[in-house]
Design a protein around this motif. Structure first.
Motif, PDB file in Angstrom:
ATOM      1  N   PHE A  91      30.962  45.047 -45.719  1.00 37.86           N
ATOM      2  CA  PHE A  91      31.441  43.767 -46.465  1.00 37.86           C
ATOM      3  C   PHE A  91      31.561  42.789 -45.319  1.00 37.86           C
ATOM      4  CE2 PHE A  91      31.340  48.218 -48.370  1.00 37.86           C
ATOM      5  CZ  PHE A  91      30.585  47.798 -49.534  1.00 37.86           C
ATOM      6  N   GLN A  92      32.116  41.781 -46.517  1.00 36.88           N
ATOM      7  CA  GLN A  92      32.760  40.226 -45.784  1.00 36.88           C
ATOM      8  C   GLN A  92      33.970  40.166 -46.629  1.00 36.88           C
ATOM      9  OE1 GLN A  92      31.967  36.660 -45.507  1.00 36.88           O
ATOM     10  NE2 GLN A  92      32.180  35.984 -43.565  1.00 36.88           N
ATOM     11  N   LEU A  93      35.102  40.256 -45.694  1.00 38.23           N
ATOM     12  CA  LEU A  93      36.208  40.300 -46.547  1.00 38.23           C
ATOM     13  C   LEU A  93      36.781  38.507 -45.858  1.00 38.23           C
ATOM     14  CD1 LEU A  93      36.342  43.159 -45.933  1.00 38.23           C
ATOM     15  CD2 LEU A  93      38.742  43.488 -46.508  1.00 38.23           C
ATOM     16  N   ARG A  94      37.133  37.964 -46.568  1.00 42.17           N
ATOM     17  CA  ARG A  94      37.773  36.845 -46.263  1.00 42.17           C
ATOM     18  C   ARG A  94      39.609  37.420 -46.399  1.00 42.17           C
ATOM     19  NH1 ARG A  94      38.221  32.127 -42.975  1.00 42.17           N
ATOM     20  NH2 ARG A  94      39.080  30.845 -43.827  1.00 42.17           N
ATOM     21  N   VAL A  95      40.258  36.651 -45.605  1.00 41.45           N
ATOM     22  CA  VAL A  95      41.574  37.669 -45.431  1.00 41.45           C
ATOM     23  C   VAL A  95      42.842  36.811 -45.447  1.00 41.45           C
ATOM     24  CG1 VAL A  95      41.634  39.779 -46.463  1.00 41.45           C
ATOM     25  CG2 VAL A  95      41.766  39.314 -44.237  1.00 41.45           C
ATOM     26  N   LYS A  96      43.444  36.590 -45.768  1.00 43.81           N
ATOM     27  CA  LYS A  96      45.365  36.157 -45.115  1.00 43.81           C
ATOM     28  C   LYS A  96      46.162  36.697 -45.297  1.00 43.81           C
ATOM     29  CE  LYS A  96      47.313  31.971 -46.396  1.00 43.81           C
ATOM     30  NZ  LYS A  96      47.757  30.792 -47.265  1.00 43.81           N
ATOM     31  N   GLY A  97      47.098  37.384 -43.973  1.00 47.57           N
ATOM     32  CA  GLY A  97      47.569  38.229 -43.845  1.00 47.57           C
ATOM     33  C   GLY A  97      49.225  38.237 -43.646  1.00 47.57           C
ATOM     34  N   ASP A  98      50.106  38.880 -42.583  1.00 47.90           N
ATOM     35  CA  ASP A  98      51.556  38.933 -42.381  1.00 47.90           C
ATOM     36  C   ASP A  98      51.532  39.280 -40.844  1.00 47.90           C
ATOM     37  OD1 ASP A  98      50.791  41.210 -43.019  1.00 47.90           O
ATOM     38  OD2 ASP A  98      52.399  41.210 -45.275  1.00 47.90           O
ATOM     39  N   GLY A  99      50.110  39.632 -40.255  1.00 47.34           N
ATOM     40  CA  GLY A  99      50.610  39.740 -39.527  1.00 47.34           C
ATOM     41  C   GLY A  99      50.860  41.884 -39.316  1.00 47.34           C
ATOM     42  N   LYS A 100      50.553  42.011 -40.844  1.00 45.24           N
ATOM     43  CA  LYS A 100      50.459  43.365 -40.427  1.00 45.24           C
ATOM     44  C   LYS A 100      48.975  44.283 -40.568  1.00 45.24           C
ATOM     45  CE  LYS A 100      54.990  44.165 -42.521  1.00 45.24           C
ATOM     46  NZ  LYS A 100      55.817  44.760 -43.652  1.00 45.24           N
ATOM     47  N   ARG A 101      49.190  45.584 -40.043  1.00 47.11           N
ATOM     48  CA  ARG A 101      47.700  46.211 -40.073  1.00 47.11           C
ATOM     49  C   ARG A 101      47.276  46.541 -41.675  1.00 47.11           C
ATOM     50  NH1 ARG A 101      48.680  48.871 -36.360  1.00 47.11           N
ATOM     51  NH2 ARG A 101      49.826  50.876 -37.811  1.00 47.11           N
ATOM     52  N   TYR A 102      45.587  46.900 -42.573  1.00 44.48           N
ATOM     53  CA  TYR A 102      46.167  46.926 -43.297  1.00 44.48           C
ATOM     54  C   TYR A 102      44.555  48.472 -43.802  1.00 44.48           C
ATOM     55  CZ  TYR A 102      49.688  43.884 -45.821  1.00 44.48           C
ATOM     56  OH  TYR A 102      49.907  42.941 -45.778  1.00 44.48           O
ATOM     57  N   LYS A 103      44.029  48.308 -44.294  1.00 41.91           N
ATOM     58  CA  LYS A 103      43.160  49.559 -44.571  1.00 41.91           C
ATOM     59  C   LYS A 103      42.107  49.106 -45.362  1.00 41.91           C
ATOM     60  CE  LYS A 103      45.340  54.472 -43.445  1.00 41.91           C
ATOM     61  NZ  LYS A 103      45.238  53.819 -42.305  1.00 41.91           N
ATOM     62  N   PHE A 104      40.833  48.533 -45.678  1.00 40.02           N
ATOM     63  CA  PHE A 104      39.992  48.549 -46.501  1.00 40.02           C
ATOM     64  C   PHE A 104      39.484  49.864 -47.016  1.00 40.02           C
ATOM     65  CE2 PHE A 104      35.040  47.525 -47.200  1.00 40.02           C
ATOM     66  CZ  PHE A 104      35.429  47.128 -48.808  1.00 40.02           C
ATOM     67  N   ARG A 105      39.528  50.472 -48.513  1.00 43.72           N
ATOM     68  CA  ARG A 105      38.989  51.603 -48.414  1.00 43.72           C
ATOM     69  C   ARG A 105      37.964  51.545 -49.503  1.00 43.72           C
ATOM     70  NH1 ARG A 105      43.355  54.495 -50.663  1.00 43.72           N
ATOM     71  NH2 ARG A 105      43.434  56.445 -49.814  1.00 43.72           N
ATOM     72  N   LEU A 106      37.551  52.681 -49.262  1.00 40.83           N
ATOM     73  CA  LEU A 106      36.106  53.217 -50.995  1.00 40.83           C
ATOM     74  C   LEU A 106      36.117  54.822 -50.684  1.00 40.83           C
ATOM     75  CD1 LEU A 106      32.615  51.842 -49.174  1.00 40.83           C
ATOM     76  CD2 LEU A 106      33.965  50.392 -50.558  1.00 40.83           C
ATOM     77  N   ARG A 107      36.254  54.761 -52.830  1.00 35.08           N
ATOM     78  CA  ARG A 107      36.582  55.443 -53.397  1.00 35.08           C
ATOM     79  C   ARG A 107      35.348  56.236 -54.103  1.00 35.08           C
ATOM     80  NH1 ARG A 107      41.286  57.798 -55.642  1.00 35.08           N
ATOM     81  NH2 ARG A 107      40.557  59.891 -55.039  1.00 35.08           N
ATOM     82  N   GLU A 108      35.221  57.506 -54.464  1.00 31.23           N
ATOM     83  CA  GLU A 108      34.510  57.819 -55.406  1.00 31.23           C
ATOM     84  C   GLU A 108      35.204  58.335 -56.186  1.00 31.23           C
ATOM     85  OE1 GLU A 108      31.112  60.768 -54.505  1.00 31.23           O
ATOM     86  OE2 GLU A 108      30.637  60.239 -52.293  1.00 31.23           O
TER      87      GLU A 108
END
Length: 182
Positions: A91-108
């Motif tokens: 995957f390619q994400l184009r994001v703008k954050g706030d300096g925090k750490r996030y998770k990219f998640r996949l689920r069934e």
């Protein structure tokens, strides 16, 4: 020689992910429906989050993480038909954050495990983040799961974003697009 190696690395990267499709792209009205918010209130916490489309046609995931009542996470999930991601390599994400750490998640559907990877953001700066399927880790209730089955990308029926890991306070993650790479 250094320039040659850099060009070769770029060529290899382009050939590995030669095709892409938009999974989320609000400016094209892709991936803006069928979202759910799941916060720590499912376990007694009081964190909150929401999603909206900005004036610039980006998806905004925002809210407040509270550690009260053993809380500490907020998440959002885009549901879709199983098989949509068949043969996806990353995957390619184009994001703008706030300096925090996030998770990219996949689920069934109907599985307690998920597959995720952390990514860092720079406050107020757009970033491109590339994620290979092999980089995703099996997780259960926020912890690495040794008992989870291997990721079968064709069985994935949702993807999303989460903030957790005791990152208390307001948060804001803006998403321009998420592309599935083949």
């Amino acid at each position: 020689m250094k320039t040659y190696n850099s060009i070769l690395l770029i060529f290899i990267s382009l050939s590995i992910f030669s095709q892409s499709i938009d999974v989320i792209n609000p400016s094209k009205e892709i991936g803006i429906d069928n979202w759910n918010v799941v916060n720590d209130n499912v376990m007694g916490g009081i964190s909150n989050s929401n999603l909206l489309i900005t004036e610039e046609n980006n998806l905004m995931f925002y809210g407040n993480v509270s550690l009260k009542n053993n809380g500490g996470f907020a998440s959002s999930r885009l549901g879709f038909k199983k098989g949509k991601l068949k043969n996806v390599k990353g995957f390619q994400l184009r994001v703008k954050g706030d300096g925090k750490r996030y998770k990219f998640r996949l689920r069934e559907n109907y599985r307690s495990s998920n597959y995720s990877i952390d990514f860092e953001t720079n406050s107020g700066t757009w970033s491109n983040i590339e994620i290979s399927i092999s980089d995703l880790n099996p997780m259960f209730m926020g912890y690495y799961s040794r008992n989870a089955k291997n990721l079968e990308i064709e069985n994935i029926s949702s993807l999303g974003f989460q903030i957790s890991d005791k990152q208390q306070g307001k948060f804001k993650l803006e998403i321009m697009h998420v592309k599935a790479l083949y």
